[in-house]
Structure formats: structure tokens, C-alpha cells
Design a protein around this motif. Sequence first.
Motif, PDB file in Angstrom:
ATOM      1  N   ILE A 181       0.845  -1.203   0.000  1.00  0.00           N
ATOM      2  CA  ILE A 181       0.000   0.000   0.000  1.00  0.00           C
ATOM      3  C   ILE A 181       0.877   1.248   0.000  1.00  0.00           C
ATOM      4  N   TYR A 182       2.009   1.205   0.709  1.00  0.00           N
ATOM      5  CA  TYR A 182       2.940   2.327   0.672  1.00  0.00           C
ATOM      6  C   TYR A 182       3.516   2.531  -0.739  1.00  0.00           C
ATOM      7  N   VAL A 183       3.811   1.419  -1.431  1.00  0.00           N
ATOM      8  CA  VAL A 183       4.360   1.518  -2.794  1.00  0.00           C
ATOM      9  C   VAL A 183       3.354   2.176  -3.725  1.00  0.00           C
ATOM     10  N   ILE A 207      10.850   7.291   3.979  1.00  0.00           N
ATOM     11  CA  ILE A 207      11.983   6.680   3.266  1.00  0.00           C
ATOM     12  C   ILE A 207      11.506   5.559   2.350  1.00  0.00           C
ATOM     13  N   PHE A 208      10.605   4.716   2.863  1.00  0.00           N
ATOM     14  CA  PHE A 208      10.147   3.610   2.005  1.00  0.00           C
ATOM     15  C   PHE A 208       9.292   4.115   0.845  1.00  0.00           C
ATOM     16  N   ILE A 209       8.429   5.079   1.072  1.00  0.00           N
ATOM     17  CA  ILE A 209       7.618   5.615  -0.033  1.00  0.00           C
ATOM     18  C   ILE A 209       8.516   6.277  -1.070  1.00  0.00           C
ATOM     19  N   PHE A 210       9.566   6.953  -0.629  1.00  0.00           N
ATOM     20  CA  PHE A 210      10.487   7.589  -1.575  1.00  0.00           C
ATOM     21  C   PHE A 210      11.197   6.544  -2.428  1.00  0.00           C
ATOM     22  N   ILE A 211      11.638   5.459  -1.801  1.00  0.00           N
ATOM     23  CA  ILE A 211      12.349   4.422  -2.569  1.00  0.00           C
ATOM     24  C   ILE A 211      11.379   3.614  -3.422  1.00  0.00           C
ATOM     25  N   GLY A 212      10.276   3.185  -2.807  1.00  0.00           N
ATOM     26  CA  GLY A 212       9.370   2.277  -3.520  1.00  0.00           C
ATOM     27  C   GLY A 212       8.517   2.954  -4.566  1.00  0.00           C
ATOM     28  N   ASN A 213       8.004   4.146  -4.255  1.00  0.00           N
ATOM     29  CA  ASN A 213       7.089   4.809  -5.183  1.00  0.00           C
ATOM     30  C   ASN A 213       7.815   5.736  -6.136  1.00  0.00           C
ATOM     31  N   PHE A 214       8.658   6.616  -5.650  1.00  0.00           N
ATOM     32  CA  PHE A 214       9.281   7.617  -6.508  1.00  0.00           C
ATOM     33  C   PHE A 214      10.403   7.032  -7.368  1.00  0.00           C
ATOM     34  N   ILE A 215      11.205   6.148  -6.805  1.00  0.00           N
ATOM     35  CA  ILE A 215      12.367   5.631  -7.548  1.00  0.00           C
ATOM     36  C   ILE A 215      11.992   4.404  -8.361  1.00  0.00           C
ATOM     37  N   ILE A 216      11.456   3.367  -7.709  1.00  0.00           N
ATOM     38  CA  ILE A 216      11.191   2.105  -8.408  1.00  0.00           C
ATOM     39  C   ILE A 216      10.087   2.277  -9.442  1.00  0.00           C
ATOM     40  N   ASN A 234       9.060   5.066 -10.998  1.00  0.00           N
ATOM     41  CA  ASN A 234       9.538   5.893 -12.113  1.00  0.00           C
ATOM     42  C   ASN A 234      10.588   5.165 -12.946  1.00  0.00           C
ATOM     43  N   LEU A 235      11.363   4.304 -12.301  1.00  0.00           N
ATOM     44  CA  LEU A 235      12.317   3.495 -13.068  1.00  0.00           C
ATOM     45  C   LEU A 235      11.583   2.560 -14.018  1.00  0.00           C
ATOM     46  N   PHE A 236      10.501   1.949 -13.558  1.00  0.00           N
ATOM     47  CA  PHE A 236       9.699   1.090 -14.427  1.00  0.00           C
ATOM     48  C   PHE A 236       9.098   1.887 -15.582  1.00  0.00           C
ATOM     49  N   ILE A 237       8.585   3.079 -15.311  1.00  0.00           N
ATOM     50  CA  ILE A 237       8.015   3.923 -16.371  1.00  0.00           C
ATOM     51  C   ILE A 237       9.090   4.323 -17.375  1.00  0.00           C
ATOM     52  N   ALA A 238      10.299   4.639 -16.875  1.00  0.00           N
ATOM     53  CA  ALA A 238      11.391   5.014 -17.781  1.00  0.00           C
ATOM     54  C   ALA A 238      11.776   3.853 -18.699  1.00  0.00           C
ATOM     55  N   VAL A 239      11.790   2.644 -18.144  1.00  0.00           N
ATOM     56  CA  VAL A 239      12.126   1.471 -18.962  1.00  0.00           C
ATOM     57  C   VAL A 239      11.063   1.250 -20.031  1.00  0.00           C
ATOM     58  N   VAL A 240       9.792   1.416 -19.666  1.00  0.00           N
ATOM     59  CA  VAL A 240       8.706   1.247 -20.634  1.00  0.00           C
ATOM     60  C   VAL A 240       8.805   2.299 -21.739  1.00  0.00           C
ATOM     61  N   CYS A 241       9.070   3.548 -21.382  1.00  0.00           N
ATOM     62  CA  CYS A 241       9.201   4.618 -22.390  1.00  0.00           C
ATOM     63  C   CYS A 241      10.386   4.353 -23.321  1.00  0.00           C
ATOM     64  N   GLN A 242      11.502   3.875 -22.753  1.00  0.00           N
ATOM     65  CA  GLN A 242      12.661   3.568 -23.585  1.00  0.00           C
ATOM     66  C   GLN A 242      12.359   2.440 -24.559  1.00  0.00           C
ATOM     67  N   ASN A 243      11.660   1.421 -24.102  1.00  0.00           N
ATOM     68  CA  ASN A 243      11.302   0.316 -24.991  1.00  0.00           C
ATOM     69  C   ASN A 243      10.299   0.751 -26.059  1.00  0.00           C
ATOM     70  N   ILE A 244       9.401   1.678 -25.712  1.00  0.00           N
ATOM     71  CA  ILE A 244       8.462   2.200 -26.713  1.00  0.00           C
ATOM     72  C   ILE A 244       9.219   2.974 -27.792  1.00  0.00           C
ATOM     73  N   ASP A 245      10.207   3.781 -27.375  1.00  0.00           N
ATOM     74  CA  ASP A 245      11.022   4.501 -28.369  1.00  0.00           C
ATOM     75  C   ASP A 245      11.785   3.537 -29.265  1.00  0.00           C
ATOM     76  N   ASP A 246      12.366   2.491 -28.673  1.00  0.00           N
ATOM     77  CA  ASP A 246      13.105   1.503 -29.481  1.00  0.00           C
ATOM     78  C   ASP A 246      12.172   0.767 -30.440  1.00  0.00           C
ATOM     79  N   ALA A 247      10.973   0.414 -29.951  1.00  0.00           N
ATOM     80  CA  ALA A 247      10.023  -0.282 -30.826  1.00  0.00           C
ATOM     81  C   ALA A 247       9.533   0.626 -31.946  1.00  0.00           C
ATOM     82  N   THR A 248       9.340   1.918 -31.653  1.00  0.00           N
ATOM     83  CA  THR A 248       8.918   2.862 -32.699  1.00  0.00           C
ATOM     84  C   THR A 248       9.996   3.021 -33.760  1.00  0.00           C
TER      85      THR A 248
END
Length: 407
Positions: free
Chosen positions: A237-239, A265-274, A276-290
Motif C-alpha cells: 500500500i505504501y508503494v 523513506i520507504f515511499i520515496f524508494i518504492g514509489n518515486f524511484i522504483i 519511475n524506473l519502471f516507467i522510464a524502462v517502458v518509455c525507452q522500450n516504446i522509443d526503441d520499438a517505434t
Amino acid sequence: MSIRSVSLWTDKKAAAKASELYSEVDKSPLVNRRPTRTGRKRKRKQGRSAVDFVRNVVHSPFSQGFSLGVIILNMLFIAIEAEFINVDNSLAIQRASACANLVFIGIYLAEFLLKIYSEPWSYWANLYNQFDVLVLVLALAQWIVGIFTDQLSITLTGLKLVQGLRAIRGLRIVGRIQSLQVVSDALVNTLRNNVADIIVLMLMIMFIFGVMGHYLFSSGVPGDWGSMGSSLLTLWIYVCADGWLPYQEHLSSAGYTGSQAFTVIFIFIGNFIISNLFIAVVCQNIDDATEADRLDQMRKRREKKLMKRDLFLKKQRQDMSHLIAQQGGRNRNFQELLQEMVGTLRHEDIAAVQNLGCSLMWFDTFIVTLHYHENSMYRIQQTHFGIANCLAEYVDRRLQSRTQSER
């Protein structure tokens, strides 16, 4: 002599009779004759032309638009059926729904058979075609279950589950729209290549904070941190960062004054970092696929242009050979035929010649030579102008010296 003539007449008559029998056998439709090579080639060519016609029909824009419209219409019918069946479960609505479902299944089955007929092997190499086959199998299974419901003794929950699986047909739209295919490919590549590492990292962080929260807060708040399962659920739930304030209020009301730092601390690591890292990976893969899709479209257009050029050149050679054969044999010069055809060609007709004038390299060389020739002519003209000026000045000086000597 008479015996010899009779024997000769008998041989001629036997030969004529044999030829008549051979001709009757050849003309008989009951004889299983082996087809000639020309007949086999003609049949093979007719079969190829039929396959090409079906392939062009299946891949035509009209067919793609029709398939997309059928899928959208099927989704609308499923939504309307679900709405009206919950309100009025009448026999007329059930029959209309069954008829519409049967029509859509027939269209999907006809599309599948046409694609299999036109591309029997390459059809299975496409993942979207495999998904269409899965949807078709589920639709046929749902139709069979609807017919033999009483005989198969299926429960109401199972029947509703089978009917609910019809909503998967809407995902067939992805195989008809190129932009959706790019996004879906990017998501699949993300789940296949990068998500596993991110999930492992997230689980490690949740495990560490879950153990810490269990030993720190289990005595005061046993409902949220009393076990590892409840601790991990609270951390999830914190994530998500949705509804975490009541859990923090439970910790604050229990007297844990330092729990705010743990939560932040956990919300910062789990929600903001992890996250956003997943979203960044998805955006990068969308650019590569395009980018990969753009390169693939360019390659297909280039191959199509090359194929059109090869077909045009082949057709041109065939026309030239046919024209030469009609005008007097292949040993005849094509220039002579062109001289005879002067005035008969239109301005858009294309005619190939045998000299170097039809070569692009020759045209480039000729243009460069003309450029050099123009430069040389300009320099020669400037030299001539200089010589003329010098001669004019020399003549002027001679005239001035002569006039002064005469004075």
C-alpha cells in the motif's frame, strides 16, 4: 501381282484403322492420361494466381477495415447483450444474441481459412495471428458449451466465466492497428527483458523493510505489522501511495514517533524511484520499438520499389523480345524498328535503345564534360578579349607616335 496388291491394301487398311483407333483413344474422356508439362504448368500458374488473388484480398485496406469494423461491432453487441440480459432475460434477446454470435464466429472462421489458404506457413509466424486463432478456438468452445449446456452439466459460474471470456475478442484490434502493435511489442519486451530485474529489486527492498517493520511495530500495531504477510501488504500500500495515511496514523497513535521517517523513506524508494524506473524502462522500450517499426516500414517500401522496378524491367524485356520477333526475327537491330516507329509513339511511351544514351553514367559524364567545356570556352573568350585589348592599345600607340612624328 494380285496377292501383292491385296497384301499392300491390307497393310494400308490396317495402318488407317490403327490411326483411327489411336485418335478415338486420345479423344476418349475415360482414359486416364498423364497431363503434359504445359498443362501442369498452366494448372500450377492458375493455382498461384488464385493464391495471389486471395492474398491481395486479405491484405487489402478494405479487408483490414472490414475486419476492424466487425471486431468493434462485436464488442458493442457483447456490451449490449450484457446490459439487457441483466435487465430482461427474455427468450427473444437470447435468440438474437445467439444469432449475432454465430454470425461473428462465421466471419472470424472465414477470415482464418482465407489467411491459411493464402499463407499456410507464414501465418503461424505472426504472434497476432496466433492470438486470433486462440480467440477463435475460445469462441467455438463457448458456442459448443452454449449448445450442450444441459448435457455437459456445467454450473452457472462456469457458464458465466465462458461468456465473460468473449470480451477477449476486443484485443484482436491490436493486430489491425500498427501503432497499437508498437506499444504492445514494447510492453512485451519490457516484461520479458527488464521487469524481472526491477521486480527482484523491489521484492528485496520490501523484504528488508517488512522485517524491520515487523520487529519495530508488531507489538503496538499487530493488525498491520503482526506477521510478514500483513507487513508486506502494508508496504505494498505504501508503494502504491494510495490510502497509506490511515496506516501511518495507526503507528502515530500507538506512540511510534520515529515511524514517519520509516514511512517517508520507504515511499520515496518504492514509489518515486522504483515506479519511475519502471516507467522510464517502458518509455525507452516504446522509443526503441517505434524506431524499429520505422526502419521496418522503410525496408518494406524499399523492397516494394525494387520489386516494382524488377517487374517493369521484366515486362519491358518481354515486350521488346515480342516486338522484335514480330518484326522480323531476333537478329534484327532494334534501332531499325525504332526508325520505322517514328511518329507512332506517344510522349509517355518508354523505349529502350542500344547506344550509351540510355545510361545514367553516360548522362552524368556528358554533363560534367559540358561543364568543363563551358569553363574552357569562357577562359578562351577572356583570353581573346585580353588579346584584342592589347592589340587595340598597341594600335593606339602606333597612331599617336605617327601623328607626333608627322607634326
